[in-house]
Design a protein around this motif. Structure first.
Motif, PDB file in Angstrom:
ATOM      1  N   GLY A 562      -8.670 -17.343 -27.591  1.00  0.00           N
ATOM      2  CA  GLY A 562      -9.905 -18.121 -27.494  1.00  0.00           C
ATOM      3  C   GLY A 562      -9.866 -19.205 -26.438  1.00  0.00           C
ATOM      4  N   LEU A 563      -8.715 -19.489 -25.882  1.00  0.00           N
ATOM      5  CA  LEU A 563      -8.626 -20.503 -24.828  1.00  0.00           C
ATOM      6  C   LEU A 563      -8.967 -19.944 -23.460  1.00  0.00           C
ATOM      7  N   GLY A 564      -9.199 -18.623 -23.406  1.00  0.00           N
ATOM      8  CA  GLY A 564      -9.641 -18.015 -22.168  1.00  0.00           C
ATOM      9  C   GLY A 564      -8.506 -17.509 -21.291  1.00  0.00           C
ATOM     10  N   PRO A 565      -8.866 -16.919 -20.141  1.00  0.00           N
ATOM     11  CA  PRO A 565      -7.850 -16.321 -19.257  1.00  0.00           C
ATOM     12  C   PRO A 565      -6.965 -17.358 -18.568  1.00  0.00           C
ATOM     13  N   ALA A 566      -7.341 -18.611 -18.605  1.00  0.00           N
ATOM     14  CA  ALA A 566      -6.506 -19.687 -18.068  1.00  0.00           C
ATOM     15  C   ALA A 566      -6.470 -20.807 -19.096  1.00  0.00           C
ATOM     16  N   GLY A 567      -5.265 -21.231 -19.449  1.00  0.00           N
ATOM     17  CA  GLY A 567      -5.182 -22.262 -20.464  1.00  0.00           C
ATOM     18  C   GLY A 567      -3.769 -22.789 -20.609  1.00  0.00           C
TER      19      GLY A 567
END
Length: 577
Positions: A562-567
């Motif tokens: 859920g934090l996305g492709p960069a996190g």
């Protein structure tokens, strides 16, 4: 080279008493008999353990009897030893079925006696018989004339002649790749060579064996690390040190460095940092006299003290399960007998550039270990970037180790075994993918900095992901932090950061508490952001695992999808006092 003089007047009494008690319990029982069906099982259903347990029981019974006969000269023990020796001479093969090429070369699932395979097992029996001949020679000539000739014949046709004539054994290291087999077998052949009656041939055999040892030395890293880990040190570097002692060769350079390896990776009590197929809590009954002698020869006071910590004053100096040669050497080592133990504690910080393994310690609490490396190491597990955290020397975030060996273990299907997969190590699962095996799947941009390690893990996975991990021990606060930062290149699967935990686990939102094994204390894991986490319990039914960790391990799967492709996610580990 000759074997050391045997002095029966200088043997250790408590060890003989313990040997006599165990030997008396089995002397009037049938000898363990390895069966053809047990040998064939490896090729039929992959079971190698059933046959090996019988072989090891026979081996230990012979070693007990030989040691007692050599020390006492009693006819009953001499007869017992001779029975075991004769059974070895009559055994179809000294090779362990898991190593034998009888099937690939001959289509057989039983030993091909006309084409013996020289492996660890065959070399072990050859060395054992050489030691038996060395310490019992006159007794055998007087009581059982002809048995020594039989020993020499069997060692010759099964080990010495194949060693001379067949030079395609992988463990020779002629292609440049060596492992623990190289010093183990060459060291045993060195011992067995004393049975060659022609001095010129004996010298040739010893020269070939010494050449194999040199190839292993050349492959040792300057830092003395063993990529198979502590458990395999004993049958790799430890075998080398024994052989060099017989050759009266000095311990220096990278060989001296490896003498320090066991205490450098010691966590505390019975616990050691484990990687690959090693156990985190291996059997405490290792051949400590070997390390003690090597440390004395190397002038390494810390290694000597680490070995001496395992010496029980007035207790046995060795056990027959360590092998006959190791037992006999310990029996007549007055310095080992008199060694003064001190409390066993973990060593200092350590950094092994060759394996990219870092240990950083806080004497009051946590120890951090981080591993870079690649996924083609000896006894490899897919574990690039894995982190181990111990509390007062007891692992809490752990590497599970390995189960009992089967035919699957060293086959192309090795990574079907769960303990070899990255999914059961303390590394991420990236976009639904686990790490891949092979030398190209490796850590990059590895940097040591202030009790921590930073490394790029993306190259250990399929795809073109970037995953930067920084793990650090802060001695001021006593905390460990692991910071993961990622940039994913697509892929629709779940991305999780996984943690293998030993002990009682109590997960909560953004947090988990763990009561460590051995009553070491309690730690808290806290992660930010407080994303969801699932606890997966793995029941352990294999004694190679349950004897270390108990009935189960727990895997914490922190879902960062859920934090996305960069996190970024930061995990903090600290003791709850």
């Amino acid at each position: 080279m000759e074997l050391p003089v045997w002095d029966p007047s200088n043997v250790d009494g408590p060890t003989l008493d313990a040997l006599r008690e165990r030997a008396s319990a089995t002397r009037d029982t049938p000898w363990p008999v390895p069966l053809a069906g047990q040998y064939a099982r490896y090729f039929r259903d992959g079971d190698r353990d059933s046959y090996e347990q019988v072989i090891w029981a026979r081996d230990q019974r012979v070693s007990r009897a030989v040691a007692l006969a050599a020390a006492t000269g009693e006819e009953a023990w001499l007869d017992e030893a001779a029975d075991g020796i004769a059974l070895f001479c009559e055994q179809s093969s000294w090779c362990w079925p898991a190593h034998d090429d009888t099937f690939t070369r001959h289509g057989a699932v039983v030993p091909t006696v006309t084409d013996p395979y020289l492996d660890l097992g065959a070399s072990e029996v050859a060395a054992q018989l050489a030691w038996a001949d060395h310490v019992l020679g006159d007794h055998l000539d007087e009581r059982l004339p002809g048995l020594r000739a039989r020993i020499r014949h069997e060692v010759d046709v099964r080990v010495l002649t194949p060693f001379e004539r067949r030079r395609d054994w992988h463990w020779l290291g002629l292609g440049g790749k060596v492992g623990n087999w190289t010093p183990w077998i060459h060291g045993n052949v060195l011992v067995a060579s004393v049975l060659a009656t022609d001095p010129a041939r004996r010298a040739t055999l010893q020269g070939l064996a010494a050449g194999g040892l040199e190839r292993y030395i050349a492959a040792l890293p300057d830092d003395g690390a063993i990529d198979e880990g502590y458990s395999y040190w004993w049958n790799g570097a430890g075998r080398l040190l024994e052989a060099l002692e017989l050759l009266d060769r000095p311990i220096e350079g990278r060989v001296r460095a490896t003498v320090a390896f066991p205490h450098s990776v010691h966590l505390g009590g019975p616990w050691y940092l484990n990687h690959a197929d090693g156990q985190a809590r291996p059997a405490i009954d290792q051949p400590w006299a070997l390390l003690h002698r090597a440390a004395r020869r190397a002038g390494d006071a810390e290694a000597e003290a680490h070995a001496a910590a395992h010496r029980v004053p007035g207790g046995p100096v060795a056990h027959e399960n360590q092998g006959l040669g190791r037992l006999l050497r310990a029996l007549t080592d007055p310095a080992w007998r008199a060694a003064e133990p001190r409390p066993l504690t973990g060593g200092g910080d350590a950094w092994f550039p060759s394996t990219q393994v870092l240990l950083a310690r806080d004497a009051a609490g946590l120890t951090l270990a981080v591993k870079g490396g690649h996924n083609d190491e000896h006894h490899n597990h897919n574990d690039v970037g894995s982190v181990v955290v111990a509390l007062r020397g007891v692992p809490v975030l752990v590497d599970p180790g390995r189960p009992t060996y089967t035919a699957l273990t060293f086959s192309p299907r090795r990574y079907e075994i769960w303990t070899m997969q990255s999914g059961w190590h303390n590394v991420p699962r990236i976009a639904g993918a686990e790490q891949a095996a092979g030398p190209g799947f490796a850590a990059r941009d590895v940097a040591v900095e202030d009790a921590g390690l930073t490394l790029e893990l993306g190259g250990a996975y399929p795809g073109d992901h970037r995953w930067r991990r920084k793990a650090r021990l802060d001695r001021a606060t006593g905390r460990v932090t692991v910071t993961d930062a990622w940039e994913l290149a697509g892929g629709g699967g779940t991305t999780e950061i996984r943690w293998m935990v030993a002990g009682v686990v109590r997960p909560a939102e953004g947090r988990a508490e763990v009561d460590a094994l051995d009553g070491a204390g309690t730690i808290a894991l806290t992660w930010t952001p407080a994303v969801p986490c699932a606890a997966v319990v793995r029941e352990l039914d294999d004694p190679m695992l349950s004897d270390v960790w108990g009935a189960r391990l727990t895997r914490l799967d922190i879902d960062v999808s859920g934090l996305g492709p960069a996190g970024t996610l930061e995990l903090t580990i600290e003791e709850l006092r």
